[in-house]
Every structure is written in C-alpha cells, then in structure tokens.
Motif scaffolding. Sequence first.
Motif, PDB file in Angstrom:
ATOM      1  N   ILE A  90      26.216  44.860  30.776  1.00  0.00           N
ATOM      2  CA  ILE A  90      27.312  46.126  30.621  1.00  0.00           C
ATOM      3  C   ILE A  90      28.498  45.886  29.915  1.00  0.00           C
ATOM      4  CG2 ILE A  90      28.436  47.631  32.236  1.00  0.00           C
ATOM      5  CD1 ILE A  90      26.484  47.090  34.272  1.00  0.00           C
ATOM      6  N   SER A  91      28.857  45.002  30.234  1.00  0.00           N
ATOM      7  CA  SER A  91      30.244  44.445  29.420  1.00  0.00           C
ATOM      8  C   SER A  91      29.837  44.488  27.664  1.00  0.00           C
ATOM      9  CB  SER A  91      30.584  43.040  29.770  1.00  0.00           C
ATOM     10  OG  SER A  91      31.862  42.794  28.961  1.00  0.00           O
ATOM     11  N   LYS A  92      28.882  43.861  27.451  1.00  0.00           N
ATOM     12  CA  LYS A  92      28.376  43.823  25.954  1.00  0.00           C
ATOM     13  C   LYS A  92      28.215  45.054  25.408  1.00  0.00           C
ATOM     14  CE  LYS A  92      26.686  38.981  26.481  1.00  0.00           C
ATOM     15  NZ  LYS A  92      25.533  38.069  26.370  1.00  0.00           N
ATOM     16  N   ALA A  93      27.459  45.984  26.412  1.00  0.00           N
ATOM     17  CA  ALA A  93      27.171  47.398  25.707  1.00  0.00           C
ATOM     18  C   ALA A  93      28.296  48.219  25.483  1.00  0.00           C
ATOM     19  CB  ALA A  93      26.258  48.131  26.989  1.00  0.00           C
ATOM     20  N   ARG A  94      29.708  47.849  26.069  1.00  0.00           N
ATOM     21  CA  ARG A  94      30.607  48.474  25.612  1.00  0.00           C
ATOM     22  C   ARG A  94      31.352  48.227  24.241  1.00  0.00           C
ATOM     23  NH1 ARG A  94      32.282  46.806  31.074  1.00  0.00           N
ATOM     24  NH2 ARG A  94      32.078  48.528  32.548  1.00  0.00           N
ATOM     25  N   THR A  95      30.857  47.072  23.823  1.00  0.00           N
ATOM     26  CA  THR A  95      31.449  46.548  22.612  1.00  0.00           C
ATOM     27  C   THR A  95      30.520  46.280  21.183  1.00  0.00           C
ATOM     28  OG1 THR A  95      31.645  44.310  23.152  1.00  0.00           O
ATOM     29  CG2 THR A  95      33.633  45.620  23.803  1.00  0.00           C
ATOM     30  N   ILE A  96      29.563  45.808  21.669  1.00  0.00           N
ATOM     31  CA  ILE A  96      28.445  45.112  20.647  1.00  0.00           C
ATOM     32  C   ILE A  96      27.739  46.180  19.832  1.00  0.00           C
ATOM     33  CG2 ILE A  96      26.490  43.974  20.227  1.00  0.00           C
ATOM     34  CD1 ILE A  96      27.301  41.671  22.366  1.00  0.00           C
ATOM     35  N   ARG A 107      18.808  48.972  30.359  1.00  0.00           N
ATOM     36  CA  ARG A 107      18.168  47.356  31.024  1.00  0.00           C
ATOM     37  C   ARG A 107      18.865  46.890  31.873  1.00  0.00           C
ATOM     38  NH1 ARG A 107      18.872  43.145  26.444  1.00  0.00           N
ATOM     39  NH2 ARG A 107      18.310  44.659  25.055  1.00  0.00           N
ATOM     40  N   SER A 108      20.104  46.954  31.917  1.00  0.00           N
ATOM     41  CA  SER A 108      21.067  46.457  33.050  1.00  0.00           C
ATOM     42  C   SER A 108      20.954  47.109  34.406  1.00  0.00           C
ATOM     43  CB  SER A 108      22.621  46.622  32.535  1.00  0.00           C
ATOM     44  OG  SER A 108      23.033  47.880  32.878  1.00  0.00           O
ATOM     45  N   LYS A 109      20.398  48.361  34.532  1.00  0.00           N
ATOM     46  CA  LYS A 109      20.091  48.817  35.679  1.00  0.00           C
ATOM     47  C   LYS A 109      18.975  48.145  36.528  1.00  0.00           C
ATOM     48  CE  LYS A 109      22.226  53.453  34.743  1.00  0.00           C
ATOM     49  NZ  LYS A 109      21.878  54.783  34.655  1.00  0.00           N
ATOM     50  N   GLN A 110      18.030  47.880  35.436  1.00  0.00           N
ATOM     51  CA  GLN A 110      16.679  47.333  35.784  1.00  0.00           C
ATOM     52  C   GLN A 110      16.951  45.861  36.335  1.00  0.00           C
ATOM     53  OE1 GLN A 110      13.413  48.420  36.027  1.00  0.00           O
ATOM     54  NE2 GLN A 110      13.083  46.673  37.170  1.00  0.00           N
ATOM     55  N   MET A 111      17.998  45.256  35.824  1.00  0.00           N
ATOM     56  CA  MET A 111      18.471  43.951  36.387  1.00  0.00           C
ATOM     57  C   MET A 111      18.935  43.951  37.624  1.00  0.00           C
ATOM     58  SD  MET A 111      20.219  42.136  32.921  1.00  0.00           S
ATOM     59  CE  MET A 111      19.178  41.574  31.435  1.00  0.00           C
ATOM     60  N   LEU A 112      19.747  45.044  37.958  1.00  0.00           N
ATOM     61  CA  LEU A 112      20.297  45.135  39.018  1.00  0.00           C
ATOM     62  C   LEU A 112      19.197  45.379  40.217  1.00  0.00           C
ATOM     63  CD1 LEU A 112      23.654  47.506  38.338  1.00  0.00           C
ATOM     64  CD2 LEU A 112      23.473  44.999  39.070  1.00  0.00           C
ATOM     65  N   ASP A 113      18.278  46.158  39.838  1.00  0.00           N
ATOM     66  CA  ASP A 113      17.315  46.357  40.727  1.00  0.00           C
ATOM     67  C   ASP A 113      16.360  44.992  41.100  1.00  0.00           C
ATOM     68  OD1 ASP A 113      17.822  49.048  40.930  1.00  0.00           O
ATOM     69  OD2 ASP A 113      16.532  49.689  39.328  1.00  0.00           O
ATOM     70  N   ASP A 114      16.457  44.233  40.154  1.00  0.00           N
ATOM     71  CA  ASP A 114      15.710  42.800  40.308  1.00  0.00           C
ATOM     72  C   ASP A 114      16.784  41.946  40.815  1.00  0.00           C
ATOM     73  OD1 ASP A 114      13.350  44.053  38.942  1.00  0.00           O
ATOM     74  OD2 ASP A 114      13.983  43.376  37.006  1.00  0.00           O
ATOM     75  N   GLY A 115      17.847  42.146  41.292  1.00  0.00           N
ATOM     76  CA  GLY A 115      18.832  41.169  42.009  1.00  0.00           C
ATOM     77  C   GLY A 115      19.609  40.330  40.851  1.00  0.00           C
ATOM     78  N   GLN A 116      19.493  40.783  39.496  1.00  0.00           N
ATOM     79  CA  GLN A 116      20.222  39.782  38.477  1.00  0.00           C
ATOM     80  C   GLN A 116      21.490  40.705  38.254  1.00  0.00           C
ATOM     81  OE1 GLN A 116      16.883  40.471  35.790  1.00  0.00           O
ATOM     82  NE2 GLN A 116      16.749  38.116  35.697  1.00  0.00           N
ATOM     83  N   GLN A 171      24.688  39.091  37.954  1.00  0.00           N
ATOM     84  CA  GLN A 171      25.430  38.559  36.896  1.00  0.00           C
ATOM     85  C   GLN A 171      25.183  39.000  35.560  1.00  0.00           C
ATOM     86  OE1 GLN A 171      26.111  34.475  37.723  1.00  0.00           O
ATOM     87  NE2 GLN A 171      27.737  34.537  39.075  1.00  0.00           N
ATOM     88  N   GLU A 172      23.882  38.855  35.401  1.00  0.00           N
ATOM     89  CA  GLU A 172      23.223  39.177  34.108  1.00  0.00           C
ATOM     90  C   GLU A 172      23.521  40.790  33.901  1.00  0.00           C
ATOM     91  OE1 GLU A 172      21.905  37.589  36.368  1.00  0.00           O
ATOM     92  OE2 GLU A 172      20.721  35.938  35.736  1.00  0.00           O
TER      93      GLU A 172
END
Length: 204
Positions: free
Chosen positions: A67-73, A50-59, A61-62
């Motif tokens: 990605i940070s949350k994916a490491r821990t949550i 999902r984060s990769k899709q956000m990067l593709d969409d220019g988001q 910071q989101e």
Amino acid sequence: MLLNFEKNLKLEIDATYLPELLKNLYIKNTASRISTAINAEELSSKLIKRSKQMLDDGQIQEAQSLISKARTIPQKIVETLKLADESFQKEEYSIAATYYESISKLLFEIDETALMQQYHEKAEKIKKIPILFRERKDFVENANKNLKKVDFSTAIEWFTAAAKHSEQLEDKVKFNEYNKKAKALEAFLEAEREAKLQDSEVND
C-alpha cells in the motif's frame, strides 16, 4: 546536359541525406514500440487490490508495504518513463537505457515481473543501438574498400555483417540493400568460377 546535372545532384543529395532519414525513421518507429504507456492511477488501483487480497490472506505486513509503495512508485514510473522517452528521441541512448532500467527496478519492487522483464530487455536493446550503427558504418566502409580492390569475397563478408546489424536494428531497407549486394557479388563469383571451369575444360 542540365537534366544530367540535376539527376547527379539529386543522387548526391540522396546519398548525403538518405542514411540520416532512414536513421530518423528507425528511431521514430522504435520509439513507438518501446514506449509502453503506464497509467499511474490504474497501476495504483491494481496494487491496492492486490494488497486487499494479502490482508484477506493474513499477510498484514506485506499488504502495508505494498500500500505504501502504491502511493509513490506508479507515479515515479510514469515520470521516469517520460524522461526515458525524451532521452531516446534525443538519441541519448545511454541515458534512456538507464531510465528504462530504473523503471524495471521499480517494477521489481512492486512485483510486476512481466513488465519488469520487458523494460529490462528494452534497456539492453537501447544500449546496443549506437554500437550497432557505428559498427554497421564501419562494415559498409570496409566492404566498399574491398570492392575497389576487387576483393569480392571479403566485400561479401562485410556486406553480410552489415545486413545482420541492420536486421538487429530492424532496418529492413538497409538489410535488403546490403543483403542484395552480398548476393549479387556471390552470384558474380559463382559465374566467374563456372566460366573458368568451362575454359579449363575447353583447353583440356
């Protein structure tokens, strides 16, 4: 005589232990429905995707936040779920509900709204379990007291209330038991009313 003694003893044992057996069966069945397996790696992969899709969409910071949350949550959710299930099995319902609510909040952080709602509902459901058990016990005691007083109308109300609580607890055995008792008393009162009406007509 010995046969009657053994029969009475069995009935006494059943009366003592059957409620506890039914309660344990309910807990076991409910636990299997409540525990929803969450795989930390699969959830992490889903978030990364999902984060990769956000990067593709220019988001940007989101995406970085996700990605940070994916490491821990995801791992934290799995660990909390284990604690929740263990607490539930121990009948520590308040503690279990708190853990499930924590899982719901963690899922909210990663925008898993469907699962978030599911665990929130589980937490609310578990909070009610000890209350429903306690109230149902009181209802049945009140029903039996009114039976001894031959106050069948009031006994019907209490047995009906106990049946409704059993339905909420998904306890089909007890639901059927209390529902049948209420129906039987209703049938008795109806037959009694009809008999009195017939007597009245005869006397007239």
